[in-house]
Design a protein around this motif. Structure first.
Motif, PDB file in Angstrom:
ATOM      1  N   MET A   1      -7.662   2.315 -32.401  1.00 46.89           N
ATOM      2  CA  MET A   1      -6.977   1.105 -32.825  1.00 46.89           C
ATOM      3  C   MET A   1      -7.787  -0.149 -32.512  1.00 46.89           C
ATOM      4  SD  MET A   1      -3.151   2.309 -31.731  1.00 46.89           S
ATOM      5  CE  MET A   1      -2.374   0.734 -32.042  1.00 46.89           C
ATOM      6  N   ASP A   2      -8.877   0.000 -31.772  1.00 45.47           N
ATOM      7  CA  ASP A   2      -9.728  -1.121 -31.404  1.00 45.47           C
ATOM      8  C   ASP A   2      -8.894  -2.236 -30.763  1.00 45.47           C
ATOM      9  OD1 ASP A   2     -12.166  -2.391 -31.120  1.00 45.47           O
ATOM     10  OD2 ASP A   2     -11.969  -3.453 -33.027  1.00 45.47           O
ATOM     11  N   LEU A   3      -8.082  -1.845 -29.788  1.00 43.85           N
ATOM     12  CA  LEU A   3      -7.187  -2.786 -29.132  1.00 43.85           C
ATOM     13  C   LEU A   3      -7.893  -3.567 -28.031  1.00 43.85           C
ATOM     14  CD1 LEU A   3      -4.010  -0.548 -28.636  1.00 43.85           C
ATOM     15  CD2 LEU A   3      -4.491  -2.141 -30.486  1.00 43.85           C
ATOM     16  N   SER A   4      -7.515  -4.810 -27.869  1.00 42.36           N
ATOM     17  CA  SER A   4      -7.968  -5.585 -26.722  1.00 42.36           C
ATOM     18  C   SER A   4      -7.234  -5.048 -25.494  1.00 42.36           C
ATOM     19  CB  SER A   4      -7.625  -7.062 -26.925  1.00 42.36           C
ATOM     20  OG  SER A   4      -6.223  -7.236 -26.885  1.00 42.36           O
ATOM     21  N   HIS A   5      -7.645  -5.504 -24.314  1.00 43.63           N
ATOM     22  CA  HIS A   5      -6.965  -5.040 -23.100  1.00 43.63           C
ATOM     23  C   HIS A   5      -5.497  -5.466 -23.088  1.00 43.63           C
ATOM     24  CE1 HIS A   5     -11.148  -4.562 -21.535  1.00 43.63           C
ATOM     25  NE2 HIS A   5     -10.599  -3.417 -21.199  1.00 43.63           N
ATOM     26  N   SER A   6      -5.196  -6.660 -23.583  1.00 45.44           N
ATOM     27  CA  SER A   6      -3.799  -7.101 -23.592  1.00 45.44           C
ATOM     28  C   SER A   6      -2.987  -6.297 -24.608  1.00 45.44           C
ATOM     29  CB  SER A   6      -3.687  -8.600 -23.864  1.00 45.44           C
ATOM     30  OG  SER A   6      -4.240  -8.936 -25.109  1.00 45.44           O
ATOM     31  N   GLU A   7      -3.576  -5.970 -25.760  1.00 47.18           N
ATOM     32  CA  GLU A   7      -2.865  -5.138 -26.740  1.00 47.18           C
ATOM     33  C   GLU A   7      -2.678  -3.720 -26.200  1.00 47.18           C
ATOM     34  OE1 GLU A   7      -4.303  -7.183 -30.923  1.00 47.18           O
ATOM     35  OE2 GLU A   7      -5.664  -5.811 -29.896  1.00 47.18           O
TER      36      GLU A   7
ATOM     37  N   ALA B   1      -2.422  -2.953 -23.099  1.00 46.90           N
ATOM     38  CA  ALA B   1      -1.382  -3.077 -22.074  1.00 46.90           C
ATOM     39  C   ALA B   1       0.007  -3.043 -22.698  1.00 46.90           C
ATOM     40  CB  ALA B   1      -1.575  -4.371 -21.286  1.00 46.90           C
ATOM     41  N   ARG B   2       0.175  -3.752 -23.807  1.00 47.12           N
ATOM     42  CA  ARG B   2       1.469  -3.752 -24.491  1.00 47.12           C
ATOM     43  C   ARG B   2       1.838  -2.342 -24.959  1.00 47.12           C
ATOM     44  NH1 ARG B   2       0.374  -8.376 -27.091  1.00 47.12           N
ATOM     45  NH2 ARG B   2      -0.301  -7.312 -28.971  1.00 47.12           N
ATOM     46  N   GLU B   3       0.860  -1.616 -25.497  1.00 46.86           N
ATOM     47  CA  GLU B   3       1.115  -0.254 -25.965  1.00 46.86           C
ATOM     48  C   GLU B   3       1.477   0.680 -24.812  1.00 46.86           C
ATOM     49  OE1 GLU B   3       1.312   0.986 -29.127  1.00 46.86           O
ATOM     50  OE2 GLU B   3       1.237  -1.150 -29.566  1.00 46.86           O
ATOM     51  N   LEU B   4       0.844   0.480 -23.661  1.00 47.52           N
ATOM     52  CA  LEU B   4       1.080   1.343 -22.508  1.00 47.52           C
ATOM     53  C   LEU B   4       2.250   0.875 -21.650  1.00 47.52           C
ATOM     54  CD1 LEU B   4      -2.641   1.907 -21.418  1.00 47.52           C
ATOM     55  CD2 LEU B   4      -1.145   3.536 -22.618  1.00 47.52           C
ATOM     56  N   GLY B   5       2.739  -0.322 -21.923  1.00 48.09           N
ATOM     57  CA  GLY B   5       3.857  -0.847 -21.145  1.00 48.09           C
ATOM     58  C   GLY B   5       3.457  -1.254 -19.739  1.00 48.09           C
ATOM     59  N   CYS B   6       2.282  -1.879 -19.624  1.00 45.43           N
ATOM     60  CA  CYS B   6       1.789  -2.307 -18.306  1.00 45.43           C
ATOM     61  C   CYS B   6       1.090  -3.652 -18.442  1.00 45.43           C
ATOM     62  CB  CYS B   6       0.855  -1.239 -17.726  1.00 45.43           C
ATOM     63  SG  CYS B   6      -0.644  -0.961 -18.690  1.00 45.43           S
ATOM     64  N   THR B   7       0.535  -4.139 -17.356  1.00 44.21           N
ATOM     65  CA  THR B   7      -0.190  -5.406 -17.381  1.00 44.21           C
ATOM     66  C   THR B   7      -1.600  -5.175 -17.912  1.00 44.21           C
ATOM     67  OG1 THR B   7      -1.101  -5.137 -15.167  1.00 44.21           O
ATOM     68  CG2 THR B   7       1.086  -6.191 -15.342  1.00 44.21           C
ATOM     69  N   PRO B   8      -2.270  -6.230 -18.400  1.00 47.87           N
ATOM     70  CA  PRO B   8      -3.660  -6.067 -18.843  1.00 47.87           C
ATOM     71  C   PRO B   8      -4.577  -5.541 -17.733  1.00 47.87           C
ATOM     72  CG  PRO B   8      -2.775  -8.106 -19.709  1.00 47.87           C
ATOM     73  CD  PRO B   8      -1.746  -7.558 -18.743  1.00 47.87           C
ATOM     74  N   GLY B   9      -4.342  -5.954 -16.500  1.00 47.81           N
ATOM     75  CA  GLY B   9      -5.138  -5.444 -15.376  1.00 47.81           C
ATOM     76  C   GLY B   9      -4.950  -3.943 -15.198  1.00 47.81           C
ATOM     77  N   ALA B  10      -3.704  -3.499 -15.286  1.00 49.77           N
ATOM     78  CA  ALA B  10      -3.424  -2.070 -15.162  1.00 49.77           C
ATOM     79  C   ALA B  10      -4.028  -1.300 -16.331  1.00 49.77           C
ATOM     80  CB  ALA B  10      -1.919  -1.823 -15.086  1.00 49.77           C
TER      81      ALA B  10
ATOM     82  N   ARG C   1      -6.765  -2.101 -17.920  1.00 49.77           N
ATOM     83  CA  ARG C   1      -8.211  -1.997 -17.642  1.00 49.77           C
ATOM     84  C   ARG C   1      -8.480  -0.887 -16.628  1.00 49.77           C
ATOM     85  NH1 ARG C   1      -8.145  -7.475 -18.830  1.00 49.77           N
ATOM     86  NH2 ARG C   1      -7.496  -8.172 -16.791  1.00 49.77           N
ATOM     87  N   VAL C   2      -7.634  -0.800 -15.621  1.00 43.99           N
ATOM     88  CA  VAL C   2      -7.792   0.251 -14.606  1.00 43.99           C
ATOM     89  C   VAL C   2      -7.606   1.626 -15.241  1.00 43.99           C
ATOM     90  CG1 VAL C   2      -6.759   1.256 -12.527  1.00 43.99           C
ATOM     91  CG2 VAL C   2      -7.189  -1.205 -12.638  1.00 43.99           C
ATOM     92  N   ARG C   3      -6.574   1.773 -16.076  1.00 44.10           N
ATOM     93  CA  ARG C   3      -6.348   3.065 -16.733  1.00 44.10           C
ATOM     94  C   ARG C   3      -7.517   3.438 -17.636  1.00 44.10           C
ATOM     95  NH1 ARG C   3      -0.010   3.240 -18.656  1.00 44.10           N
ATOM     96  NH2 ARG C   3       0.894   2.802 -16.617  1.00 44.10           N
ATOM     97  N   LEU C   4      -8.029   2.458 -18.363  1.00 44.72           N
ATOM     98  CA  LEU C   4      -9.178   2.714 -19.241  1.00 44.72           C
ATOM     99  C   LEU C   4     -10.408   3.092 -18.415  1.00 44.72           C
ATOM    100  CD1 LEU C   4     -10.413   2.789 -22.053  1.00 44.72           C
ATOM    101  CD2 LEU C   4     -10.852   0.318 -21.834  1.00 44.72           C
ATOM    102  N   HIS C   5     -10.630   2.373 -17.328  1.00 39.48           N
ATOM    103  CA  HIS C   5     -11.764   2.673 -16.450  1.00 39.48           C
ATOM    104  C   HIS C   5     -11.648   4.103 -15.904  1.00 39.48           C
ATOM    105  CE1 HIS C   5     -14.904   2.089 -13.468  1.00 39.48           C
ATOM    106  NE2 HIS C   5     -14.074   2.596 -12.583  1.00 39.48           N
ATOM    107  N   ARG C   6     -10.465   4.470 -15.460  1.00 31.65           N
ATOM    108  CA  ARG C   6     -10.256   5.823 -14.927  1.00 31.65           C
ATOM    109  C   ARG C   6     -10.422   6.880 -16.010  1.00 31.65           C
ATOM    110  NH1 ARG C   6      -5.075   4.425 -11.058  1.00 31.65           N
ATOM    111  NH2 ARG C   6      -6.302   3.441  -9.414  1.00 31.65           N
TER     112      ARG C   6
END
Length: 188
Positions: free
Chosen positions: A144-150, A152-161, A163-168
């Motif tokens: 979907m080529d989502l930004s971190h904020s998008e 986050a909205r899809e995952l139901g979390c904050t943009p910081g979270a 980024r952490v999920r993506l990093h992991r």
């Protein structure tokens, strides 16, 4: 129909909601192939994927599925599709297995250039080793080529979270990748 072809997706969606089948046909023409590739990678079944994509477009006629004119249409459409596929998988207790082909081609920033075209089979083997939650994050980010904020909205979390999920998820994929190669993950 020619005038509709020039309309933007949001306008077409609003027309679709008011019963305009030609607007729905234009949306289908614009987005069905990309959605099919997205769904096919989850189901591994082209016929089923086609059926699911058709179902999604029929859902666009359903006013109970909320659509806000301010939403980015393609992100909203992928969300509806993702939810439909996940619901189907839950119903039949199936687990998505694969990262979309488009992800390998469009995710150099996520995968840090680790994977070349000829390594897709190895990528699949590595994706099979990571947790479904990691696969989902990678799939959402790359398909979907989502930004971190998008994201986050899809995952139901904050943009910081997000980024952490993506990093992991990337770290898990990298570990599985190098493990499959018989190497170490301590590569710069």
């Amino acid at each position: 129909m020619a005038k509709l072809a020039l309309a933007d997706d949001r306008d077409l969606m609003l027309r679709t909601r008011s019963g305009d089948r030609e607007a729905l046909a234009v949306l289908y023409g614009r987005h069905s192939q990309r959605l099919f590739q997205f769904v096919r990678r989850w189901t591994l079944d082209p016929a089923l994927s086609e059926d699911l994509v058709h179902d999604v477009f029929l859902k666009l006629l359903d006013p109970s599925i909320p659509f806000k004119a301010g939403d980015r249409f393609d992100v909203w459409l992928f969300r509806v599709t993702r939810n439909h596929v996940i619901d189907r998988h839950r119903r039949f207790r199936e687990v998505p297995q694969e990262l979309p082909e488009s992800a390998a081609a469009s995710s150099e920033d996520v995968l840090n250039g680790l994977i070349a075209e000829e390594d897709l089979a190895r990528l699949q083997a590595a994706m099979d080793q990571v947790a479904p939650a990691h696969r989902e994050v990678l799939l959402l980010r790359t398909s979907m080529d989502l930004s971190h904020s998008e994201l986050a909205r899809e995952l139901g979390c904050t943009p910081g979270a997000a980024r952490v999920r993506l990093h992991r998820a990337v770290a898990a994929l990298r570990g599985a990748w190098f493990s499959a190669l018989g190497g170490t993950t301590n590569v710069p």
